[in-house]
Motif scaffolding. Structure first.
Motif, PDB file in Angstrom:
ATOM      1  N   VAL A  58      -3.623   7.584   1.583  1.00 31.59           N
ATOM      2  CA  VAL A  58      -3.226   6.174   1.469  1.00 31.59           C
ATOM      3  C   VAL A  58      -1.714   6.065   1.687  1.00 31.59           C
ATOM      4  O   VAL A  58      -0.933   6.677   0.951  1.00 31.59           O
ATOM      5  CB  VAL A  58      -3.626   5.615   0.088  1.00 31.59           C
ATOM      6  CG1 VAL A  58      -3.191   4.161  -0.047  1.00 31.59           C
ATOM      7  CG2 VAL A  58      -5.126   5.757  -0.117  1.00 31.59           C
ATOM      8  N   ARG A  59      -1.315   5.317   2.713  1.00 31.98           N
ATOM      9  CA  ARG A  59       0.096   5.153   3.102  1.00 31.98           C
ATOM     10  C   ARG A  59       0.644   3.823   2.561  1.00 31.98           C
ATOM     11  O   ARG A  59      -0.121   2.909   2.256  1.00 31.98           O
ATOM     12  CB  ARG A  59       0.211   5.151   4.632  1.00 31.98           C
ATOM     13  CG  ARG A  59      -0.425   6.334   5.321  1.00 31.98           C
ATOM     14  CD  ARG A  59       0.393   7.584   5.136  1.00 31.98           C
ATOM     15  NE  ARG A  59      -0.225   8.732   5.809  1.00 31.98           N
ATOM     16  CZ  ARG A  59       0.034   9.984   5.510  1.00 31.98           C
ATOM     17  NH1 ARG A  59       0.884  10.280   4.528  1.00 31.98           N
ATOM     18  NH2 ARG A  59      -0.541  10.975   6.160  1.00 31.98           N
ATOM     19  N   PRO A  60       1.978   3.711   2.518  1.00 32.75           N
ATOM     20  CA  PRO A  60       2.570   2.431   2.086  1.00 32.75           C
ATOM     21  C   PRO A  60       2.054   1.236   2.905  1.00 32.75           C
ATOM     22  O   PRO A  60       1.909   0.133   2.378  1.00 32.75           O
ATOM     23  CB  PRO A  60       4.074   2.655   2.304  1.00 32.75           C
ATOM     24  CG  PRO A  60       4.245   4.146   2.141  1.00 32.75           C
ATOM     25  CD  PRO A  60       3.002   4.768   2.722  1.00 32.75           C
ATOM     26  N   SER A  61       1.738   1.458   4.174  1.00 28.27           N
ATOM     27  CA  SER A  61       1.236   0.353   5.013  1.00 28.27           C
ATOM     28  C   SER A  61      -0.180  -0.083   4.622  1.00 28.27           C
ATOM     29  O   SER A  61      -0.703  -1.061   5.153  1.00 28.27           O
ATOM     30  CB  SER A  61       1.260   0.763   6.491  1.00 28.27           C
ATOM     31  OG  SER A  61       0.496   1.936   6.663  1.00 28.27           O
ATOM     32  N   HIS A  62      -0.819   0.637   3.712  1.00 28.02           N
ATOM     33  CA  HIS A  62      -2.183   0.296   3.280  1.00 28.02           C
ATOM     34  C   HIS A  62      -2.209  -0.483   1.969  1.00 28.02           C
ATOM     35  O   HIS A  62      -3.278  -0.701   1.405  1.00 28.02           O
ATOM     36  CB  HIS A  62      -3.019   1.582   3.113  1.00 28.02           C
ATOM     37  CG  HIS A  62      -3.115   2.391   4.362  1.00 28.02           C
ATOM     38  ND1 HIS A  62      -3.057   3.773   4.378  1.00 28.02           N
ATOM     39  CD2 HIS A  62      -3.251   2.020   5.651  1.00 28.02           C
ATOM     40  CE1 HIS A  62      -3.156   4.204   5.617  1.00 28.02           C
ATOM     41  NE2 HIS A  62      -3.277   3.164   6.405  1.00 28.02           N
ATOM     42  N   GLN A  63      -1.017  -0.903   1.493  1.00 29.28           N
ATOM     43  CA  GLN A  63      -0.948  -1.557   0.180  1.00 29.28           C
ATOM     44  C   GLN A  63      -1.561  -2.951   0.181  1.00 29.28           C
ATOM     45  O   GLN A  63      -1.442  -3.689   1.159  1.00 29.28           O
ATOM     46  CB  GLN A  63       0.515  -1.721  -0.252  1.00 29.28           C
ATOM     47  CG  GLN A  63       1.183  -0.440  -0.674  1.00 29.28           C
ATOM     48  CD  GLN A  63       2.661  -0.672  -0.955  1.00 29.28           C
ATOM     49  OE1 GLN A  63       3.052  -0.869  -2.094  1.00 29.28           O
ATOM     50  NE2 GLN A  63       3.461  -0.668   0.105  1.00 29.28           N
ATOM     51  N   GLY A  64      -2.136  -3.327  -0.948  1.00 31.05           N
ATOM     52  CA  GLY A  64      -2.509  -4.709  -1.227  1.00 31.05           C
ATOM     53  C   GLY A  64      -1.589  -5.215  -2.324  1.00 31.05           C
ATOM     54  O   GLY A  64      -0.762  -6.095  -2.124  1.00 31.05           O
ATOM     55  N   ALA A  65      -1.693  -4.639  -3.516  1.00 33.01           N
ATOM     56  CA  ALA A  65      -0.749  -4.888  -4.615  1.00 33.01           C
ATOM     57  C   ALA A  65       0.319  -3.791  -4.563  1.00 33.01           C
ATOM     58  O   ALA A  65       0.118  -2.750  -3.923  1.00 33.01           O
ATOM     59  CB  ALA A  65      -1.499  -4.841  -5.942  1.00 33.01           C
ATOM     60  N   PRO A  66       1.454  -4.010  -5.242  1.00 33.50           N
ATOM     61  CA  PRO A  66       2.524  -2.996  -5.172  1.00 33.50           C
ATOM     62  C   PRO A  66       2.026  -1.611  -5.575  1.00 33.50           C
ATOM     63  O   PRO A  66       1.517  -1.425  -6.688  1.00 33.50           O
ATOM     64  CB  PRO A  66       3.565  -3.520  -6.171  1.00 33.50           C
ATOM     65  CG  PRO A  66       3.312  -4.983  -6.262  1.00 33.50           C
ATOM     66  CD  PRO A  66       1.839  -5.166  -6.060  1.00 33.50           C
ATOM     67  N   GLY A  67       2.165  -0.681  -4.650  1.00 29.36           N
ATOM     68  CA  GLY A  67       1.829   0.705  -4.953  1.00 29.36           C
ATOM     69  C   GLY A  67       0.349   1.019  -4.971  1.00 29.36           C
ATOM     70  O   GLY A  67      -0.040   2.157  -5.250  1.00 29.36           O
ATOM     71  N   LEU A  68      -0.491   0.028  -4.654  1.00 24.69           N
ATOM     72  CA  LEU A  68      -1.943   0.266  -4.684  1.00 24.69           C
ATOM     73  C   LEU A  68      -2.568  -0.073  -3.329  1.00 24.69           C
ATOM     74  O   LEU A  68      -2.148  -1.036  -2.657  1.00 24.69           O
ATOM     75  CB  LEU A  68      -2.610  -0.601  -5.755  1.00 24.69           C
ATOM     76  CG  LEU A  68      -2.315  -0.233  -7.205  1.00 24.69           C
ATOM     77  CD1 LEU A  68      -2.955  -1.268  -8.135  1.00 24.69           C
ATOM     78  CD2 LEU A  68      -2.853   1.169  -7.523  1.00 24.69           C
TER      79      LEU A  68
END
Ligand code: PKZ
Length: 206
Positions: free
Chosen positions: A78-88
């Motif tokens: 899971v990469r930062p570009s896959h976030q929905g909520a911060p860090g998730l």
């Protein structure tokens, strides 16, 4: 024995939609004799696929491996570009990873199939930088319908269950893509011998 262990606190079958329960006359999925051997990387079915394509810069770049029977495993970071909520991770991205893993079962059945229904349980939040260990398995076949399930575990194949999905894939002909895809991509795909070879590798009777 199932390679896609059930998890969570309730039996999966109690919650899923009736359309995802195989009918009484469904048969066990049959691994095609020419299917890749257990442990072999399956490769991408289309270089621009969001789930598995090498040439898709925004994609998930999933690499699935053949398992025993009609099963696969895959890893997804899971990469930062896959976030929905911060860090998730975003739930839609996670559902895509499950969908792609389930779609990879086609390599073992050697049929072309598309997702008709995908039901996902999000059991635990998935932080950025997690490695999700995905496992998918075909469980039954009825006519053109392929019933299958997948799980995603955090950190290792035995890690905590984060995701679980049941799906119905429906077998289609290659014409499904030719008739419905945007013409410019279809023309490019059909002009690419490697792509045509990959499409044919899914078909029992090309
Ligand atoms: C040169 C080109 C190279 C191309 C190389 C390609 C390589 C290979 C790429 C693979 C790619 C994979 C990638 C990952 C997996 C995706 O993400 S696939 C993309 C997402 N899915 C789609 O776009 C599918 C869109 N839906 C459809 O096209 C049509 O609805 C379907 C699914 C083909 C079904 O339509 P149909 O063929 O007319 O069949 P239909 O008679 O309606 O249904 C057949 C049976 O399935 C049941 N069924 C269908 N849908 C459902 C549903 N949603 N719920 C419950 N039951 C359902 C029906 O009730 C029926 O059951 P029975 O009456 O037989 O008991």
């Amino acid at each position: 024995m199932s390679t896609v262990p059930s998890g969570g606190n309730r039996p999966r079958s109690a919650a899923r939609s009736p359309a995802l329960t195989p009918p009484a006359d469904a048969i066990a999925p049959v691994r095609h004799p020419d299917a890749p051997a257990p442990g072999e990387l399956l490769g991408s079915h289309y270089a621009h696929c969001f789930g598995c394509g090498d040439e898709q810069p925004h994609g998930l770049h999933l690499q699935a491996r053949a398992g025993e029977g009609v099963s696969i495993t895959a890893e997804f970071t899971v990469r930062p570009s896959h976030q929905g909520a911060p860090g998730l991770a975003h739930g839609g991205v996670l559902a895509t990873a499950l969908d792609e893993s389930l779609g990879a079962l086609s390599w073992l059945l050697r049929v072309v199939a598309v997702t008709g229904k995908l039901e996902t349980d999000f059991v635990r939040p998935v932080p950025v930088d997690s490695v999700l260990f995905l496992a998918a398995e075909a469980t039954a076949v009825s006519g053109r319908k392929i019933f299958c399930s997948a799980t995603g575990r955090l950190g290792s194949p035995e890690g905590p269950l984060a995701l679980r999905a049941d799906a119905l894939f429906v077998e289609v002909k290659v014409d499904h893509f030719i008739d419905n895809g945007r013409p410019e991509e279809i023309r490019a795909a059909m002009a690419d011998p490697d792509q045509v070879r990959r499409a044919r590798a899914f078909e029992v009777n090309p």
